[in-house]
Design an enzyme around this catalytic site. Structure first.
Site: not given
Ligand code: NBP
Length: 484
Positions: A130, A185, A188-189, A192
């Site tokens: 987070s 987690k 936590h969300n 939030e």
């Molecule tokens: P995203 O949640 O937007 O995911 C993007 C990534 O997932 C890219 O590497 C993409 O590959 C890959 N991907 C997708 Br979309 N579909 C796929 C599939 N079918 N097979 C393989 N790869 C796939 O990115 P993020 O915001 O960095 O979050 C990553 C994780 O962390 C998520 O689970 C999210 O819920 C969690 N999270 C996010 C935050 C935040 O603030 N953003 C905070 C805490 C946790 P590609 O480039 O080839 O499309």
């Protein structure tokens, strides 16, 4: 060539990239890989330029660069993508290697995946991360669970990159087996969601009830951030209220009032329903987002119904102080409910959760970080068996201190037609929780009347069940007594 990388991270979106750079800053060698492989080269040529980060263009190449036991962390979209990557990884990994899922996966998926990966002789970690982009880059809160044997291999990396509290303790520690990390987690969300909704209700009361401008509210939140409400979400609210659009007008006033959600709040409420725990504040926060999203219907309804004039009379500063206390008391209730859920889950899944340790993990780095969590940590340090935060001497005193302001704010909001679902459900929970006797005697009578569901009596020992033939037409057979 000897493999030299400490860990691989798959997923080069905002979280993955920033975690990699954070690991690199702490001296770890990271291999980066992504489904769309071109993003690996883009990352190496831009954000990761001049770092030790290595790129891989295939899973076999990525694995060949890793020291043993191999540590592979997925930072991809939760759901199918995680299962697909696990399948792609398994043929290239060996017993003892570790797959880590750092996305927002549903805890039941993590339970299933832990068992599956362990059945192949490997180890699995499902971890909450987070803090958003900034946290991932500078120090997130990290909540790992899964195969306990994996933890010593991952601990040095995770604790190095995690946020630290004032005394240097990392906001990362082992949470528990299988889905425990993702459950914590998720909770936590959910909390939030609740914290955000409480702040929005305070804003609504100040804006419509007191007629305050964003600049005036900015000052109030700046003040609140110096006291018991000192937290990341109050701090960003302060800054949002001062933020001006290109034309110099407050940007917040131009944002459409429809909120989105990605599911973790909903999951928390579903878990609470399954475990019979009244997470009423988080539920109201989720439903408030749902009603906000019904914009078109609200616009139509607003033309059919008028309400009381929202303007609140009386001394403005006094009412602002009342709102602050109502928010604080409601927040205590929300965390009380959140911890009730954690306790129920620990019982259900046999997790040995360290409640004070969880407060410490949330104390820094994450979105709900606050001074308040330090008080929760103190409460559980004093009494690790504490059944309800409300019964801790500090929180008991605080609730009593805030109670009359809290009642005044909820009553005023109701009279003025300003919706405060989170403030009011928190108060209703408090009033129910502190009631020795609730009207459920009547409810149980109703159940027995129409369905022969039986009841217990105040003048008989618990566990004895009675059925009455209320109408003279029913029989003597009762339904079986079980609770779902
Ligand atoms: P995203 O949640 O937007 O995911 C993007 C990534 O997932 C890219 O590497 C993409 O590959 C890959 N991907 C997708 Br979309 N579909 C796929 C599939 N079918 N097979 C393989 N790869 C796939 O990115 P993020 O915001 O960095 O979050 C990553 C994780 O962390 C998520 O689970 C999210 O819920 C969690 N999270 C996010 C935050 C935040 O603030 N953003 C905070 C805490 C946790 P590609 O480039 O080839 O499309």
């Amino acid at each position: 060539m000897e493999p030299k990388a400490d860990i691989a991270v798959i997923g080069l979106a905002v979280m993955g990239q920033n975690l990699i750079l954070n690991m690199n800053d702490h001296g770890f060698t990271v291999v980066a890989y992504n489904r769309t492989v071109s993003k690996v080269d883009e990352f190496l040529a831009n954000e990761a330029k001049g770092t030790r980060v290595l790129g891989a263009h295939s899973i076999p190449e990525m694995v060949s660069l890793l020291k043993r036991p191999r540590r592979v962390m997925l930072m991809v979209k939760a759901g199918k993508a995680v299962d697909e990557f696990i399948e792609q990884l398994l043929p290239h990994l060996e017993p003892g290697d570790i797959i880590i899922d750092g996305g927002n996966s549903l805890y039941q998926d993590t339970m299933r995946r832990t068992a599956y990966v362990e059945s192949k002789g490997l180890l699995y970690i499902g971890t909450g991360v987070s803090g958003g982009e900034e946290g991932a880059r500078r120090g997130p809160s990290i909540m790992p669970g899964g195969s306990p044997a994996a933890w010593p291999h991952v601990k040095p990396i995770f604790q190095a990159i995690a946020a630290k509290v004032a005394d240097g303790s990392p906001c990362c520690d082992w949470v528990g087996e299988n889905g425990a990390g993702h459950f914590v987690k998720m909770t936590h969300n959910g909390i939030e969601y609740g914290d955000m909704q409480l702040i929005c209700e305070a804003y609504h009361l100040m804006k419509d009830g007191l007629g305050m401008t964003p600049d005036e509210m900015h000052q109030v939140f700046a003040e609140w951030n110096k006291g018991e409400l000192d937290s990341y979400l109050i701090e960003i609210t302060r800054d949002i209220l001062a933020f001006k659009d290109d034309d110099g007008a407050p940007l917040v006033d131009k944002i459409l009032d429809t909120a989105g959600q990605k599911g973790t709040g909903k999951w928390t409420v579903i878990a609470s329903q399954e475990m019979g725990i009244p997470i009423t504040l988080i539920a109201e926060a989720v439903y408030s987002r749902c009603i906000s999203a019904m914009k078109d219907e609200r616009v139509i309804a607003s033309q059919h119904f008028s309400g009381p004039k929202p303007r609140i009379a009386g001394d403005r500063q006094t009412f602002i102080n009342d709102i602050r206390k109502a928010l604080y008391a409601s927040k205590i209730i929300s965390y009380t409910q959140g911890y009730m859920l954690l306790r129920a889950a620990a019982q259900e899944y046999k997790w040995n959760l360290n409640y004070g340790g969880i407060a410490l993990m949330w104390r820094g780095g994450c979105i709900i970080r606050s001074v308040f969590l330090g008080k929760i940590k103190e409460a559980f340090d004093k009494n690790p068996q504490l059944t309800s935060l409300l019964l801790d001497p500090f929180f008991k005193k605080e609730i009593k201190r805030c109670a009359s302001s809290w009642r005044k704010v909820v009553a005023t909001a109701v009279r003025k037609g300003i919706p405060v679902p989170a403030f009011s459900t928190a108060l209703a929970f408090f009033d129910a929780f502190r009631s020795e006797r609730l009207p459920a005697n009547l409810l149980q009578a109703q159940r027995d009347y129409f369905g022969a569901h039986t009841y217990e009596r105040v003048d008989k020992p618990r566990g004895q069940f009675f059925h009455t033939n209320w109408t003279g037409r029913g029989g003597t057979t009762s339904a079986s007594t079980y609770t779902v």
